[in-house]
Design a protein around this motif. Structure first.
Motif, short mmCIF file in Angstrom:
data_model
loop_
_atom_site.label_atom_id
_atom_site.label_comp_id
_atom_site.label_asym_id
_atom_site.label_seq_id
_atom_site.Cartn_x
_atom_site.Cartn_y
_atom_site.Cartn_z
N THR A 194 47.12 67.55 96.90
CA THR A 194 47.98 66.98 95.77
C THR A 194 49.57 66.60 96.11
O THR A 194 50.16 67.07 96.99
CB THR A 194 48.45 68.35 94.72
OG1 THR A 194 47.40 68.45 94.05
CG2 THR A 194 49.38 67.56 93.40
N ALA A 195 49.92 65.25 95.86
CA ALA A 195 51.06 64.56 96.33
C ALA A 195 52.29 64.66 95.39
O ALA A 195 52.06 64.59 94.41
CB ALA A 195 50.72 63.22 96.65
N ALA A 196 53.36 64.96 96.01
CA ALA A 196 54.71 65.15 95.23
C ALA A 196 55.55 63.80 95.80
O ALA A 196 55.88 63.90 97.05
CB ALA A 196 55.52 66.47 95.48
N VAL A 197 56.02 62.87 95.00
CA VAL A 197 56.62 61.74 95.37
C VAL A 197 58.10 62.05 94.77
O VAL A 197 58.24 62.12 93.42
CB VAL A 197 55.88 60.56 94.94
CG1 VAL A 197 56.79 59.27 95.23
CG2 VAL A 197 54.75 60.38 95.58
N PRO A 198 59.08 61.90 95.67
CA PRO A 198 60.67 61.88 94.85
C PRO A 198 60.66 60.93 93.88
O PRO A 198 60.53 59.72 94.07
CB PRO A 198 61.35 61.75 96.08
CG PRO A 198 60.60 62.09 97.27
CD PRO A 198 59.17 61.69 96.98
N ALA A 199 61.34 61.14 92.72
CA ALA A 199 61.67 60.25 91.69
C ALA A 199 63.10 59.65 91.66
O ALA A 199 63.31 58.71 91.19
CB ALA A 199 61.53 60.89 90.53
N GLY A 200 63.74 60.05 92.82
CA GLY A 200 65.03 59.78 92.84
C GLY A 200 66.55 60.32 91.93
O GLY A 200 67.78 59.83 92.27
N TYR A 204 60.39 65.25 91.18
CA TYR A 204 59.36 64.78 91.99
C TYR A 204 58.36 64.22 90.93
O TYR A 204 58.18 64.78 89.61
CB TYR A 204 58.89 65.73 92.73
CG TYR A 204 59.68 65.88 94.08
CD1 TYR A 204 59.27 65.31 95.36
CD2 TYR A 204 60.80 66.39 94.03
CE1 TYR A 204 59.95 65.57 96.76
CE2 TYR A 204 61.75 66.61 95.34
CZ TYR A 204 61.27 66.22 96.50
OH TYR A 204 61.98 66.38 97.49
N ARG A 205 57.18 63.65 91.25
CA ARG A 205 56.10 63.20 90.52
C ARG A 205 55.01 63.53 91.11
O ARG A 205 54.60 63.30 92.32
CB ARG A 205 55.90 61.63 90.33
CG ARG A 205 57.09 61.10 89.56
CD ARG A 205 57.27 61.69 87.90
NE ARG A 205 58.51 61.08 87.17
CZ ARG A 205 59.43 61.63 87.12
NH1 ARG A 205 59.96 62.48 87.71
NH2 ARG A 205 60.52 60.99 86.54
N LEU A 206 54.11 64.56 90.49
CA LEU A 206 52.81 65.19 91.09
C LEU A 206 51.78 64.40 90.84
O LEU A 206 51.50 64.00 89.43
CB LEU A 206 52.76 66.58 90.82
CG LEU A 206 53.48 67.65 91.61
CD1 LEU A 206 54.77 67.39 91.89
CD2 LEU A 206 53.40 69.05 91.17
N THR A 207 50.58 64.12 91.66
CA THR A 207 49.56 63.60 91.39
C THR A 207 48.30 64.33 92.31
O THR A 207 48.55 64.49 93.56
CB THR A 207 49.49 62.23 91.71
OG1 THR A 207 50.34 61.47 90.83
CG2 THR A 207 48.02 61.64 91.33
N GLY A 208 47.36 64.99 91.45
CA GLY A 208 46.27 65.50 92.46
C GLY A 208 45.41 66.47 91.32
O GLY A 208 45.60 66.41 90.25
#
Length: 549
Positions: A194-200, A204-208
């Motif tokens: 599951t990936a966590a991408v910083p939203a700034g 974060y935004r989680l996908t998985g």
């Protein structure tokens, strides 16, 4: 007219009792600073044994939760519908502080009193204990993010059960869950994808895809995901502050062996908003305290199941006659019942001792924190492992009556294996014992300080303590240590239980335990073959296909 259906020689219904009627429970409360909680424990125990709550427990399992992924118009809703009995059980648990309330209670013994209440209430119905336990365990992990804890902890500790999907910070009380395991890794959470991408903006935004998330209708979840810095812990709300649903899709509910009143699900995070808890890349370290707290409840829950099964067996055999007298007066049945009673008390006294260690470690006692680290791993392995065998034997005391759903025994039997699996099955718990020994030398010192408090009181216990010291001397080789891990975890738990019973129980119970559990070198669980066993030969024979005749 001939009467053919006159009912005789059957036990009367078991109701109107108190699950708190147990000497070991009261002794532990008075011994370790929880005497102030006796009225609360007594009241909850009486409620747990009432006909009303027994009906709630029955309905909660017979009418399991249902998943609604979409509404009638095709809109995604991801809601789980529970029988009203579930909500009644949850409300009672939260109102009595079985969830996170101890973290907001400054009284000494708050965690012990909470453990006693969890123990007596779980004997009524175990499934709803899952979200209660996860809420209890979420607070120490969440404290790794002080700003989040300042907002959420007062609601997690509040004694208000407030179901329904609404923005968390607008509710009177919250329930928390965990979202860790994935299908490719299971207990190996470092394999999570599951990936966590910083939203700034700090979020974060989680996908998985998460493989096993219990109580998916909780308000907030602690989840593990791979951030750029590595595996990180996150707080994920079900509903965002503006009232919209977060990107947490419920794919299906698991069709489980037991624990059927509690919804367990597969979920997908689809660009779900989350906030980091603890340092990025240190997710396992952050969430490990949550795991430790839920492991404590696994021990307490297993002990509760044993006590509930023992009670049913004692009740049935006191009223059922065979061969001219009541079953509990037959020598062989008396031996079985006594053995079940010894096992039950050993589990109870250990679980409550571990809860007392939580109180003392929270007060700054480093020795108690070290003891809890090792004893909890060993206790989780052994007590939960014994739960299934205990449930089977208690069921058998009722004969065919115990195999029928109406008796309630099948529910206990189906529930028992879960607590051995949840928060790390047998191998995971045994390996955690090795980890504690290798990384925290103070844990072993604290363990021996505890068991040596009974030195000289029983020769078999003294010999068993010496045997543990000898066993520890053979752990130098890593592969050999793994082969010994289950045997070692078992012996550590048994010796600690023996020490507690010798010090605190009656001579009859302590003597029976030491005579039956501490003599001999073989264990009682699968996986305790001696290190020198030819495992390759055993497995080769198991895989051999005989030639056709």
């Amino acid at each position: 007219m001939t009467v053919t259906h006159e009912v005789t020689n059957q036990a009367p219904p078991l109701t109107g009792f108190s699950t708190a009627d147990e000497p070991a429970l009261w002794e532990a409360l008075r011994r370790d600073g929880g005497a102030w909680g006796e009225p609360e424990v007594a009241a909850l125990g009486a409620l747990a044994g009432s006909a009303e709550v027994q009906d709630q427990a029955r309905w909660a399992e017979q009418q399991p939760p249902r998943l609604h992924t979409h509404d009638r118009y095709g809109h995604r809703v991801d809601e789980v519908e529970f029988h009203p009995a579930w909500h009644q059980l949850m409300a009672t648990a939260v109102e009595h502080g079985l969830h996170a309330a101890p973290w907001g209670d400054g009284r000494p013994g708050a965690h012990l009193v909470r453990a006693a209440k969890f123990y007596v209430w779980s004997q009524a119905e175990a499934g709803h204990g899952c979200p209660v336990s996860m809420t209890y365990a979420a607070v120490p992990a969440l404290r790794a993010a002080p700003e989040l804890a300042a907002h959420y902890e007062p609601l997690l500790t509040a004694r208000h059960y407030d179901p329904g999907l609404r923005p968390p910070l607008t509710k009177r009380g919250l329930i928390a869950g965990m979202s860790m395991t994935e299908k490719q890794g299971g207990s190996d959470v470092r394999a999570n994808t599951t990936a966590a991408v910083p939203a700034g903006d700090g979020s974060y935004r989680l996908t998985g895809h998460k493989w096993f998330t219990s109580a998916p209708m909780s308000d907030v979840f602690l989840a593990l995901a791979q951030a750029p810095e590595g595996l990180t812990c996150f707080l994920v709300p079900r509903v965002l502050p503006d009232g919209t649903r977060n990107g947490m899709h419920l794919m299906r509910l698991k069709d489980k062996l037991g624990n059927r009143s509690n919804a367990s699900s597969e979920i997908e995070y689809a660009d779900a908003v989350a906030w980091p808890v603890g340092a990025p890349g240190r997710g396992v370290r952050t969430i490990v305290e949550m795991v430790n707290m839920t492991r404590l409840d696994c021990v307490l829950g297993s002990a509760a199941g044993m006590r509930a099964g023992l009670r049913q067996a004692l009740h049935h055999t006191a009223h059922r006659r065979a061969f001219g007298r009541e079953l509990d007066r037959q020598p062989l049945m008396r031996a079985v019942l006594a053995d079940l009673a010894v096992e039950s008390e050993a589990a109870t006294v250990l679980g409550l001792r571990l809860a007392a260690a939580v109180d003392r470690s929270q007060a700054g006692d480093a020795g108690e924190a070290a003891l809890r680290r090792l004893a909890l791993a060993a206790g989780k392995y052994w007590v939960c492992k014994r739960g299934s065998g205990h449930a089977a034997e208690a069921l058998e005391c009722l004969g065919g009556n115990g195999y029928v759903e109406d008796s309630g025994m099948p529910r206990l039997y189906r529930e028992a294996p879960l607590l051995s699996i949840w928060e790390g099955s047998g191998n995971v718990a045994a390996l955690d014992v090795l980890r504690a020994l290798s990384r925290e030398p103070a844990a072993l010192d604290a363990y021996f300080a505890e068991v040596d408090a009974a030195a000289g009181a029983d020769r078999r216990l003294d010999a068993a303590v010496a045997g543990v010291r000898k066993l520890l001397g053979g752990l130098g080789d890593p592969d050999r240590a793994q082969l010994m891990a289950r045997s070692l975890a078992e012996r550590l738990a048994l010796v600690l239980q023996g020490s507690l019973l010798v010090r605190y129980s009656t001579p009859a119970v302590a003597d029976a335990f030491c005579a039956s559990r501490l003599d001999g070198e073989w264990g009682h669980a699968f996986g305790t073959l001696p290190p020198g066993a030819d495992l390759t030969g055993v497995l080769a024979r198991a895989r051999t296909v005989p030639d056709a005749a």
